[in-house]
Design an enzyme around this catalytic site. Structure first.
Site, PDB file in Angstrom:
ATOM      1  N   LYS A 247      25.759 -85.967 -56.216  1.00  0.00           N
ATOM      2  CA  LYS A 247      25.315 -87.321 -55.832  1.00  0.00           C
ATOM      3  C   LYS A 247      24.455 -87.906 -56.948  1.00  0.00           C
ATOM      4  O   LYS A 247      24.621 -89.066 -57.345  1.00  0.00           O
ATOM      5  CB  LYS A 247      24.526 -87.226 -54.545  1.00  0.00           C
ATOM      6  N   ASN A 248      23.529 -87.093 -57.496  1.00  0.00           N
ATOM      7  CA  ASN A 248      22.560 -87.619 -58.465  1.00  0.00           C
ATOM      8  C   ASN A 248      23.133 -87.793 -59.859  1.00  0.00           C
ATOM      9  O   ASN A 248      22.442 -88.267 -60.755  1.00  0.00           O
ATOM     10  CB  ASN A 248      21.307 -86.734 -58.488  1.00  0.00           C
TER      11      ASN A 248
ATOM     12  N   CYS B 269       8.192 -93.691 -49.799  1.00  0.00           N
ATOM     13  CA  CYS B 269       9.286 -92.783 -49.459  1.00  0.00           C
ATOM     14  C   CYS B 269       8.615 -91.568 -48.816  1.00  0.00           C
ATOM     15  O   CYS B 269       7.449 -91.289 -49.058  1.00  0.00           O
ATOM     16  CB  CYS B 269      10.016 -92.433 -50.756  1.00  0.00           C
TER      17      CYS B 269
ATOM     18  N   ARG C 223       6.403 -92.656 -55.374  1.00  0.00           N
ATOM     19  CA  ARG C 223       7.620 -92.829 -56.179  1.00  0.00           C
ATOM     20  C   ARG C 223       7.734 -94.251 -56.747  1.00  0.00           C
ATOM     21  O   ARG C 223       8.666 -94.980 -56.485  1.00  0.00           O
ATOM     22  CB  ARG C 223       8.852 -92.469 -55.349  1.00  0.00           C
TER      23      ARG C 223
ATOM     24  N   ASP D  15      14.101 -80.138 -55.795  1.00  0.00           N
ATOM     25  CA  ASP D  15      15.070 -80.361 -54.712  1.00  0.00           C
ATOM     26  C   ASP D  15      15.518 -79.056 -54.062  1.00  0.00           C
ATOM     27  O   ASP D  15      16.262 -79.102 -53.085  1.00  0.00           O
ATOM     28  CB  ASP D  15      16.293 -81.108 -55.250  1.00  0.00           C
TER      29      ASP D  15
ATOM     30  N   ARG E   5      22.931 -88.034 -46.413  1.00  0.00           N
ATOM     31  CA  ARG E   5      22.727 -88.803 -47.652  1.00  0.00           C
ATOM     32  C   ARG E   5      23.161 -87.999 -48.855  1.00  0.00           C
ATOM     33  O   ARG E   5      23.577 -88.552 -49.862  1.00  0.00           O
ATOM     34  CB  ARG E   5      21.240 -89.144 -47.822  1.00  0.00           C
TER      35      ARG E   5
HETATM   36  C1  EPZ Z   1      15.387 -87.993 -59.088  1.00  0.00           C
HETATM   37  O1  EPZ Z   1      14.499 -88.889 -58.455  1.00  0.00           O
HETATM   38  C2  EPZ Z   1      16.313 -87.494 -57.990  1.00  0.00           C
HETATM   39  N1  EPZ Z   1      17.057 -88.627 -57.441  1.00  0.00           N
HETATM   40  C3  EPZ Z   1      15.496 -86.795 -56.917  1.00  0.00           C
HETATM   41  O2  EPZ Z   1      16.404 -86.262 -55.973  1.00  0.00           O
HETATM   42  C4  EPZ Z   1      14.721 -85.640 -57.541  1.00  0.00           C
HETATM   43  O3  EPZ Z   1      13.924 -85.045 -56.554  1.00  0.00           O
HETATM   44  C5  EPZ Z   1      13.845 -86.171 -58.686  1.00  0.00           C
HETATM   45  O4  EPZ Z   1      14.668 -86.878 -59.642  1.00  0.00           O
HETATM   46  C6  EPZ Z   1      13.116 -85.059 -59.420  1.00  0.00           C
HETATM   47  O5  EPZ Z   1      14.026 -84.151 -59.925  1.00  0.00           O
HETATM   48  C7  EPZ Z   1      18.107 -89.123 -58.143  1.00  0.00           C
HETATM   49  O6  EPZ Z   1      18.442 -88.660 -59.215  1.00  0.00           O
HETATM   50  C8  EPZ Z   1      18.840 -90.266 -57.504  1.00  0.00           C
HETATM   51  P1  EPZ Z   1      11.488 -88.932 -60.999  1.00  0.00           P
HETATM   52  P2  EPZ Z   1      13.571 -89.839 -59.353  1.00  0.00           P
HETATM   53  O7  EPZ Z   1      11.458 -90.328 -61.499  1.00  0.00           O
HETATM   54  O8  EPZ Z   1      14.231 -90.151 -60.636  1.00  0.00           O
HETATM   55  C9  EPZ Z   1       6.901 -90.107 -60.730  1.00  0.00           C
HETATM   56  C10 EPZ Z   1      17.329 -85.930 -53.895  1.00  0.00           C
HETATM   57  O9  EPZ Z   1      16.925 -85.102 -53.105  1.00  0.00           O
HETATM   58  N2  EPZ Z   1       7.317 -91.394 -61.281  1.00  0.00           N
HETATM   59  O10 EPZ Z   1      11.968 -87.854 -61.901  1.00  0.00           O
HETATM   60  O11 EPZ Z   1      13.110 -90.960 -58.496  1.00  0.00           O
HETATM   61  C11 EPZ Z   1       7.482 -89.861 -59.348  1.00  0.00           C
HETATM   62  O12 EPZ Z   1       6.661 -90.464 -58.367  1.00  0.00           O
HETATM   63  C12 EPZ Z   1      16.355 -86.788 -54.648  1.00  0.00           C
HETATM   64  O13 EPZ Z   1      18.541 -86.095 -54.209  1.00  0.00           O
HETATM   65  C13 EPZ Z   1       6.332 -92.346 -61.572  1.00  0.00           C
HETATM   66  O14 EPZ Z   1       5.148 -92.118 -61.357  1.00  0.00           O
HETATM   67  O15 EPZ Z   1      12.339 -88.879 -59.647  1.00  0.00           O
HETATM   68  C14 EPZ Z   1       7.514 -88.355 -59.256  1.00  0.00           C
HETATM   69  O16 EPZ Z   1       6.234 -87.901 -58.861  1.00  0.00           O
HETATM   70  C15 EPZ Z   1      15.002 -86.739 -54.003  1.00  0.00           C
HETATM   71  N3  EPZ Z   1       6.732 -93.544 -62.079  1.00  0.00           N
HETATM   72  C16 EPZ Z   1       7.799 -87.917 -60.694  1.00  0.00           C
HETATM   73  O17 EPZ Z   1       7.466 -89.050 -61.516  1.00  0.00           O
HETATM   74  C17 EPZ Z   1       8.042 -93.846 -62.338  1.00  0.00           C
HETATM   75  O18 EPZ Z   1       8.331 -94.956 -62.832  1.00  0.00           O
HETATM   76  C18 EPZ Z   1       9.254 -87.550 -60.959  1.00  0.00           C
HETATM   77  O19 EPZ Z   1      10.030 -88.593 -60.423  1.00  0.00           O
HETATM   78  C19 EPZ Z   1       9.023 -92.874 -62.037  1.00  0.00           C
HETATM   79  C20 EPZ Z   1       8.638 -91.647 -61.521  1.00  0.00           C
END
Ligand code: EPZ
Length: 418
Positions: free
Chosen positions: A22-23, A116, A121, A306, A398
């Protein structure tokens, strides 16, 4: 609202085939916005988030055709460069439209995702990166309004912290920017690498995808391409844990062991007997006595956040104390409280969960909260005595394709009820 009924205590045996990730499919679908030519994606999983992304692309003006696992997306005309709140609130990955819309049309209006279950996030790093490429961005009425009337200009983007979709968003913005872009402290997830492979097939110039530094040389336009989505390493990892935890032996096919080294190492350390065939098929058999193993989640290639909830379910069956540290999200222990209702002994101390095992789990009514927390409740239900009822299984749908059918075929007593 649909529920899962699980009758625990039945070891799993047999073989499960992994669906597409999915990702990886979500950014690949968004990448189709970068060209007016058709982009064909194969091995796309039938999960709810994919249907949501298809709706978003159609609202933007793309033609989206789904035939089984094959999606053909053609964004010949961008009618409406907007990702509306009613879609973004159900799927934060809609923010992946921001970079491509801005790169293709010089305009993008994307709803801020809002909160969320697993944490705040925000998308501040996406926004900051796009500003480095010359975009003018303001936030108003819950929307990000981004403009780059003269097109984006290449630049250096040192990510303050590693962000998966942030890296993907900026990669898609950079491929059409004028000049060279450097993404530093970039995410190294396989899904980022897969997106880069698709973009290169479409005519982009990208080096270093899968490492912490990605170099992009912008091109004036991109063409269509055909691409097969990588297998879902999180689904594969979930099933490996499920098989081993139930005292059975599951073969997981179609996945990539090189995407799961951290989990495989931890399973071995906990006592599982693992074998990996030349085909990449992985087999996991649990020990009679699981050893406690500490885990700290990290960005790839570290232990995936995850898979943290699934690991916690396993730790309830280990003899001794396991400490799980969640380093990526600030609130990703909701499953712990539900596992405690099934008899687990878990204490939360900030970003650490201390699991005291082995505890016999007993079936209970539990509530799914986020996608992976729900998966851990399924695992717990498979080993609990008696019946477990999991409510709000739309969270699971999802990201897992027909999980109850796949598990039933290998001996689980699980069914979906209204
Ligand atoms: C991706 O989310 C995945 N989703 C998530 O999978 C996964 O848990 C996550 O990466 C971490 O591996 C998709 O790929 C669609 P991040 P993403 O930006 O990109 C902070 C699932 O179960 N952050 O790597 O949204 C954020 O809050 C989902 O399939 C900021 O502060 O995660 C987090 O604490 C859940 N500002 C950390 O960074 C930003 O602009 C990592 O988030 C962006 C992120």
């Amino acid at each position: 609202m649909e529920k899962f009924l699980i009758h625990g205590g039945h070891p799993l045996h047999g073989s499960i085939c992994t669906s597409g990730a999915k990702n990886a499919a979500l950014p690949a679908m968004a990448a189709a916005l970068l060209t007016d030519q058709p982009v064909i994606l194969n091995h796309v999983p039938h999960v709810r988030d994919i249907r949501t992304m298809a709706r978003l692309l159609a609202d933007i003006g793309a033609e989206v055709r789904a035939e089984g696992e094959r999606y053909t997306i053609c964004a010949g005309q961008i009618r409406n460069p907007e990702a509306p709140y009613e879609l973004v609130k159900t799927m934060r990955a809609s923010s992946l439209a921001l970079g491509p819309l801005l790169a293709r049309t010089g305009l993008a209006r994307v709803s801020l995702p809002g909160g969320c279950a697993i944490g705040a996030r925000p998308i501040n790093l996406h926004i900051h990166g796009l500003e480095k490429l010359g975009a003018r961005i303001r936030q108003e009425h819950g929307y990000v309004h981004a403009e780059a009337p003269g097109g984006l200009k290449g630049g250096v983007i040192p990510f303050e912290r590693i962000t998966v979709t942030g890296t993907e968003d900026l990669l898609m913005a950079a491929v059409l920017a004028d000049g060279e872009t450097l993404l530093e402290n970039a995410a190294r997830e396989p899904e980022v690498e897969d997106l880069a492979e698709l973009l290169v097939k479409m005519g982009a110039h990208i080096e270093g995808a899968g490492t912490g530094t990605i170099r992009v040389r912008g091109v004036p336009r991109l063409g269509g391409a055909e691409h097969a989505i990588i297998p879902d390493r999180i689904e594969a990892g979930t099933f490996l844990v499920a098989g081993a935890m139930t005292g059975g032996e599951l073969e997981v096919t179609g996945a990539r062991p090189d995407h799961l080294h951290a989990l495989l190492d931890k399973l071995r350390e906990a006592g599982a007997d693992l074998s990996i065939a030349a085909s990449g098929a992985m087999r996991a058999r649990g020990p009679t006595r699981w050893a406690p193993v500490d885990v700290a989640t990290q960005e790839f290639p570290g232990f995936a956040t995850d898979l943290q909830a699934q690991w916690m379910a396993l730790c309830t069956q280990a003899h001794g104390v396991s400490v799980i540290t969640e380093r990526i999200f600030e609130n990703r222990f909701m499953h712990a409280l539900e596992l405690v209702r099934m008899g687990a002994d878990i204490t939360i101390e900030g970003s650490r969960a201390v699991v005291q095992g082995k505890t016999a789990l007993s079936g209970a009514g539990v509530l799914a909260s986020d996608l992976r927390a729900s998966a851990s409740l399924v695992l717990a239900g498979l080993v609990a005595s008696g019946e477990t009822v999991i409510d709000r299984v739309y969270h699971i749908d999802r990201g897992y394709e027909k999980i109850e059918e796949k598990l039933s075929r290998v001996g689980a007593r699980i069914r979906r009820v209204e």
